[in-house]
Design a protein around this motif. Structure first.
Motif, PDB file in Angstrom:
ATOM      1  N   MET A   1       0.838  -1.177   0.000  1.00 32.74           N
ATOM      2  CA  MET A   1       0.000   0.000   0.000  1.00 32.74           C
ATOM      3  C   MET A   1       0.881   1.238   0.000  1.00 32.74           C
ATOM      4  O   MET A   1       1.916   1.269   0.661  1.00 32.74           O
ATOM      5  N   LYS A   2       0.430   2.238  -0.720  1.00 32.53           N
ATOM      6  CA  LYS A   2       1.119   3.524  -0.743  1.00 32.53           C
ATOM      7  C   LYS A   2       0.362   4.487   0.164  1.00 32.53           C
ATOM      8  O   LYS A   2      -0.808   4.764  -0.066  1.00 32.53           O
ATOM      9  N   PHE A   3       1.027   4.975   1.185  1.00 37.74           N
ATOM     10  CA  PHE A   3       0.397   5.862   2.164  1.00 37.74           C
ATOM     11  C   PHE A   3       0.833   7.300   1.956  1.00 37.74           C
ATOM     12  O   PHE A   3       2.004   7.573   1.713  1.00 37.74           O
ATOM     13  N   GLY A  25      -3.516  -1.224   6.752  1.00 38.45           N
ATOM     14  CA  GLY A  25      -2.835  -2.230   5.937  1.00 38.45           C
ATOM     15  C   GLY A  25      -3.570  -3.553   5.864  1.00 38.45           C
ATOM     16  O   GLY A  25      -3.407  -4.319   4.913  1.00 38.45           O
ATOM     17  N   LYS A  26      -4.415  -3.830   6.834  1.00 42.33           N
ATOM     18  CA  LYS A  26      -5.191  -5.072   6.833  1.00 42.33           C
ATOM     19  C   LYS A  26      -6.205  -5.117   5.689  1.00 42.33           C
ATOM     20  O   LYS A  26      -6.679  -6.193   5.324  1.00 42.33           O
ATOM     21  N   LEU A  27      -6.536  -3.966   5.117  1.00 38.49           N
ATOM     22  CA  LEU A  27      -7.500  -3.919   4.016  1.00 38.49           C
ATOM     23  C   LEU A  27      -6.894  -4.332   2.675  1.00 38.49           C
ATOM     24  O   LEU A  27      -7.623  -4.591   1.728  1.00 38.49           O
ATOM     25  N   GLU A  51      -9.681  11.391   8.294  1.00 32.00           N
ATOM     26  CA  GLU A  51     -10.358  11.186   7.014  1.00 32.00           C
ATOM     27  C   GLU A  51      -9.514  10.194   6.221  1.00 32.00           C
ATOM     28  O   GLU A  51      -8.340  10.419   5.991  1.00 32.00           O
ATOM     29  N   LEU A  52     -10.115   9.101   5.802  1.00 29.47           N
ATOM     30  CA  LEU A  52      -9.409   8.018   5.127  1.00 29.47           C
ATOM     31  C   LEU A  52      -9.990   7.826   3.737  1.00 29.47           C
ATOM     32  O   LEU A  52     -11.202   7.675   3.586  1.00 29.47           O
ATOM     33  N   THR A  53      -9.118   7.847   2.729  1.00 31.59           N
ATOM     34  CA  THR A  53      -9.527   7.596   1.349  1.00 31.59           C
ATOM     35  C   THR A  53      -8.635   6.500   0.786  1.00 31.59           C
ATOM     36  O   THR A  53      -7.409   6.603   0.843  1.00 31.59           O
ATOM     37  N   VAL A  54      -9.254   5.437   0.251  1.00 32.70           N
ATOM     38  CA  VAL A  54      -8.514   4.334  -0.353  1.00 32.70           C
ATOM     39  C   VAL A  54      -8.922   4.241  -1.823  1.00 32.70           C
ATOM     40  O   VAL A  54     -10.106   4.152  -2.136  1.00 32.70           O
TER      41      VAL A  54
END
Length: 77
Positions: A1-3, A25-27, A51-54
């Motif tokens: 994942m890129k954070f 990261g579990k997602l 605020e979380l955006t994936v």
């Protein structure tokens, strides 16, 4: 994942970023392509907001949570 981390009106220690990476990261297992994660941390009126955006492929997930504790906000999101 890129954070990507953004902090508005708050200066957080790296331990909060590591905690968020561990939880979010579990997602990763639910996506076929590598997801890009954008986390925005802010404090508004004594409330810690996350605020979380994936983004992965054509899928975008967005959630926001606000509590009195930053770690609880990360868990809630």
């Amino acid at each position: 994942m890129k954070f990507t981390f953004t902090e508005k009106k708050v200066d957080l220690p790296k331990s909060v970023h590591r905690y968020a990476e561990k939880k979010v990261g579990k997602l990763e297992r639910y996506f076929r392509t590598e997801p890009e994660v954008n986390l925005v941390f802010s404090v508004e009126k004594d409330r810690n907001k996350v605020e979380l955006t994936v983004r992965a492929g054509g899928t975008i997930l967005r959630v926001a949570e606000s509590t009195s504790d930053m770690f609880a906000s990360i868990d809630g999101a």
